[in-house]
Design a protein around this motif. Structure first.
Motif, PDB file in Angstrom:
ATOM      1  N   UNK A  81       0.820  -1.206   0.000  1.00  0.00           N
ATOM      2  CA  UNK A  81       0.000   0.000   0.000  1.00  0.00           C
ATOM      3  C   UNK A  81       0.863   1.270   0.000  1.00  0.00           C
ATOM      4  N   UNK A  82       2.060   1.178  -0.576  1.00  0.00           N
ATOM      5  CA  UNK A  82       2.953   2.326  -0.648  1.00  0.00           C
ATOM      6  C   UNK A  82       3.461   2.513  -2.070  1.00  0.00           C
ATOM      7  N   UNK A  83       3.735   3.778  -2.411  1.00  0.00           N
ATOM      8  CA  UNK A  83       4.414   4.077  -3.665  1.00  0.00           C
ATOM      9  C   UNK A  83       5.726   4.769  -3.316  1.00  0.00           C
ATOM     10  N   UNK A  84       6.794   4.340  -3.985  1.00  0.00           N
ATOM     11  CA  UNK A  84       8.112   4.925  -3.775  1.00  0.00           C
ATOM     12  C   UNK A  84       8.419   5.880  -4.919  1.00  0.00           C
ATOM     13  N   UNK A  85       8.767   7.104  -4.581  1.00  0.00           N
ATOM     14  CA  UNK A  85       9.102   8.113  -5.581  1.00  0.00           C
ATOM     15  C   UNK A  85      10.325   7.660  -6.375  1.00  0.00           C
ATOM     16  N   UNK A  86      10.288   7.796  -7.703  1.00  0.00           N
ATOM     17  CA  UNK A  86      11.408   7.338  -8.513  1.00  0.00           C
ATOM     18  C   UNK A  86      12.655   8.227  -8.404  1.00  0.00           C
ATOM     19  N   UNK A  87      12.522   9.409  -7.821  1.00  0.00           N
ATOM     20  CA  UNK A  87      13.655  10.332  -7.780  1.00  0.00           C
ATOM     21  C   UNK A  87      14.560  10.130  -6.572  1.00  0.00           C
ATOM     22  N   UNK A  88      13.991  10.196  -5.365  1.00  0.00           N
ATOM     23  CA  UNK A  88      14.813  10.100  -4.150  1.00  0.00           C
ATOM     24  C   UNK A  88      14.288   9.078  -3.139  1.00  0.00           C
ATOM     25  N   UNK A  89      13.387   8.205  -3.569  1.00  0.00           N
ATOM     26  CA  UNK A  89      12.903   7.069  -2.777  1.00  0.00           C
ATOM     27  C   UNK A  89      12.029   7.423  -1.576  1.00  0.00           C
ATOM     28  N   UNK A  90      11.423   8.624  -1.559  1.00  0.00           N
ATOM     29  CA  UNK A  90      10.405   8.879  -0.532  1.00  0.00           C
ATOM     30  C   UNK A  90       9.259   7.906  -0.772  1.00  0.00           C
TER      31      UNK A  90
END
Length: 116
Positions: A56-65
């Motif tokens: 249930x999470x999405x990881x930002x492709x830029x800095x992994x937030x």
């Protein structure tokens, strides 16, 4: 209310971006759940639609937030502010998104229309 697409056109594990202001990301998880959040990472201008979904999470492709798809809360830095969460309904086979009335949290330098 925004029409995303027919449910049959968004396979589990896929996401799509709605060209709203600001853009909205719609996720169809591997478990079959539908979520909609603001598409722009609150840390820096990056599309969460291009990120990686796990559970249930999405990881930002830029800095992994990482952002929780249910709550919009940040689960991993460097982002500090949550993204807005939008209601999703399936109406007559179409994915419909009801945009939140809350103010969006945008990264520094961006406005609602994406202009600096």
């Amino acid at each position: 209310m925004h029409k995303a697409c027919p449910l049959s056109e968004l396979a589990p594990g896929e996401a799509l971006r709605l060209n709203t202001a600001p853009p909205i990301a719609v996720f169809h998880t591997e478990e079959g759940e539908l979520f909609a959040i603001d598409d722009t990472c609150t840390h820096q201008d990056a599309s969460l639609t291009d990120g990686w979904v796990e559970g249930c999470e999405v990881e930002c492709p830029l800095h992994a937030s990482k952002f929780n798809l249910r709550t919009g809360k940040v689960d991993a830095p460097p982002a500090k502010l949550p993204v807005r969460v939008h209601e999703v309904q399936v109406v007559d086979g179409d994915i419909m998104v009801i945009e939140s009335d809350e103010e969006p949290n945008l990264p520094p330098g961006l406005t609602v229309n994406g202009h600096i």
